[in-house]
Design a protein around this motif. Structure first.
Motif, short mmCIF file in Angstrom:
data_model
loop_
_atom_site.label_atom_id
_atom_site.label_comp_id
_atom_site.label_asym_id
_atom_site.label_seq_id
_atom_site.Cartn_x
_atom_site.Cartn_y
_atom_site.Cartn_z
N LEU A 1 0.63 -0.42 -44.58
CA LEU A 1 -0.26 -1.50 -45.03
C LEU A 1 -0.90 -1.15 -46.37
CD1 LEU A 1 -1.83 -2.33 -41.55
CD2 LEU A 1 0.01 -3.55 -42.73
N LYS A 2 -1.18 0.13 -46.58
CA LYS A 2 -1.75 0.57 -47.85
C LYS A 2 -0.73 0.35 -48.98
CE LYS A 2 -4.17 4.45 -50.04
NZ LYS A 2 -3.76 4.00 -51.36
N THR B 1 7.91 -5.60 -30.09
CA THR B 1 6.45 -5.45 -30.03
C THR B 1 5.92 -4.99 -31.38
OG1 THR B 1 6.72 -4.74 -27.74
CG2 THR B 1 4.58 -4.29 -28.74
N THR B 2 6.62 -4.03 -31.98
CA THR B 2 6.21 -3.47 -33.26
C THR B 2 6.29 -4.54 -34.36
OG1 THR B 2 7.16 -1.40 -32.52
CG2 THR B 2 6.53 -1.51 -34.82
N LYS C 1 1.48 -9.68 -37.78
CA LYS C 1 0.05 -10.06 -37.74
C LYS C 1 -0.75 -9.27 -38.78
CE LYS C 1 -0.35 -11.59 -32.97
NZ LYS C 1 0.04 -10.81 -31.81
N GLN C 2 -0.48 -7.97 -38.87
CA GLN C 2 -1.24 -7.13 -39.80
C GLN C 2 -0.93 -7.47 -41.26
OE1 GLN C 2 -3.62 -4.77 -38.84
NE2 GLN C 2 -3.26 -5.77 -36.87
N ILE C 3 0.35 -7.72 -41.56
CA ILE C 3 0.75 -8.02 -42.93
C ILE C 3 0.16 -9.37 -43.37
CG2 ILE C 3 2.73 -8.44 -44.48
CD1 ILE C 3 4.33 -6.49 -42.59
N PHE D 1 10.26 -14.93 -41.91
CA PHE D 1 9.46 -15.18 -40.72
C PHE D 1 8.37 -16.17 -41.07
CE2 PHE D 1 5.99 -14.47 -37.86
CZ PHE D 1 6.64 -14.50 -36.64
N ASP D 2 8.24 -17.19 -40.22
CA ASP D 2 7.20 -18.21 -40.44
C ASP D 2 5.87 -17.65 -39.96
OD1 ASP D 2 5.75 -20.39 -40.85
OD2 ASP D 2 6.71 -21.64 -39.31
N ARG D 3 4.94 -17.48 -40.91
CA ARG D 3 3.65 -16.89 -40.55
C ARG D 3 2.75 -17.82 -39.75
NH1 ARG D 3 1.05 -13.37 -45.14
NH2 ARG D 3 2.85 -12.54 -46.20
N ASN D 4 3.06 -19.12 -39.80
CA ASN D 4 2.10 -20.06 -39.17
C ASN D 4 2.49 -20.41 -37.75
OD1 ASN D 4 0.67 -20.29 -41.66
ND2 ASN D 4 2.45 -21.44 -42.38
#
Ligand SMILES: [Zn+2]
Length: 203
Positions: free
Chosen positions: A128-129, A151-152, A158-160, A200-203
């Motif tokens: 993430l950094k 799962t990962t 979600k984090q990105i 990937f659709d983020r919404n």
């Protein structure tokens, strides 16, 4: 009948290796015992040298004999594309794809609530950094297609999404066999999966 203590010790250390059960450990132990003196010395030297020289890269986590590794140092790499994989073996697999020239990030495994592996046990904070600090515009989540990999991937998506930057998240196209491990995939299957990767659709 009781086995010599040194032999038992050899068996138990061999059994700490992945996929080595009681039968395999015995076969390996007898092969080692039968090695002539010069061969066993060479065997020990090779083990020690590899253990001493090969380390995870401080940037991407790929195991190499230099840090930063050969990929991170390569000036011809496309630094806008980052391929996230579970293990260093997966870097070897993806590197066989001729049209992938991006960088990598090795997580060091996958999330597994069952085995007690959480985000803090993987190289997720450093990923993430990198996404915050570097000019990365696409992240390819090339994780194994099993429950842990899925799962990962969901966790990472979600984090990105929380990073206030326009980063495209893609995943290799379906066509990866279910439960398949990336490192065992042939070049053609991998190339197709990467070539047809979808956003990937983020919404
Ligand atoms: Zn590296």
């Amino acid at each position: 009948m009781k086995r010599p203590e040194s032999f038992e010790k050899l068996l138990s250390i061999l059994r700490t290796l992945p996929s080595v059960g009681p039968k395999m450990s015995e076969r390996m132990a007898f092969r080692i015992l039968r090695m002539p003196e010069n061969e066993i010395r060479e065997f020990i030297n090779v083990l020690q040298a590899a253990h001493r020289e090969v380390r995870p890269c401080q940037i991407c986590g790929h195991w190499d004999d230099s840090s930063p590794c050969q990929v991170c140092r390569d000036p011809d790499r496309d630094r806008a594309v980052l391929c996230v994989v579970e293990n260093s073996q997966d870097v070897q697999a993806v590197s066989r794809i001729k049209d992938f020239h991006g960088l990598y990030h090795v997580l060091g495994g996958a999330l597994s609530p069952l085995e007690g592996i959480g985000p803090q046990d993987l190289q997720i904070a450093s990923l993430l950094k990198r996404l915050r600090d570097e000019n990365i515009t696409e992240v390819i989540l090339a994780l194994n297609s099993d429950i842990e990999g899925e799962t990962t991937a969901q966790y990472l998506i979600k984090q990105i999404a929380l990073i206030p930057k326009d980063i495209k998240i893609t995943r290799p196209a379906q066509g990866l066999p279910a439960g398949g491990e990336l490192e065992y995939m042939d070049e053609l299957t991998l190339s197709r999966a990467f070539g047809g990767r979808r956003e990937f659709d983020r919404n």
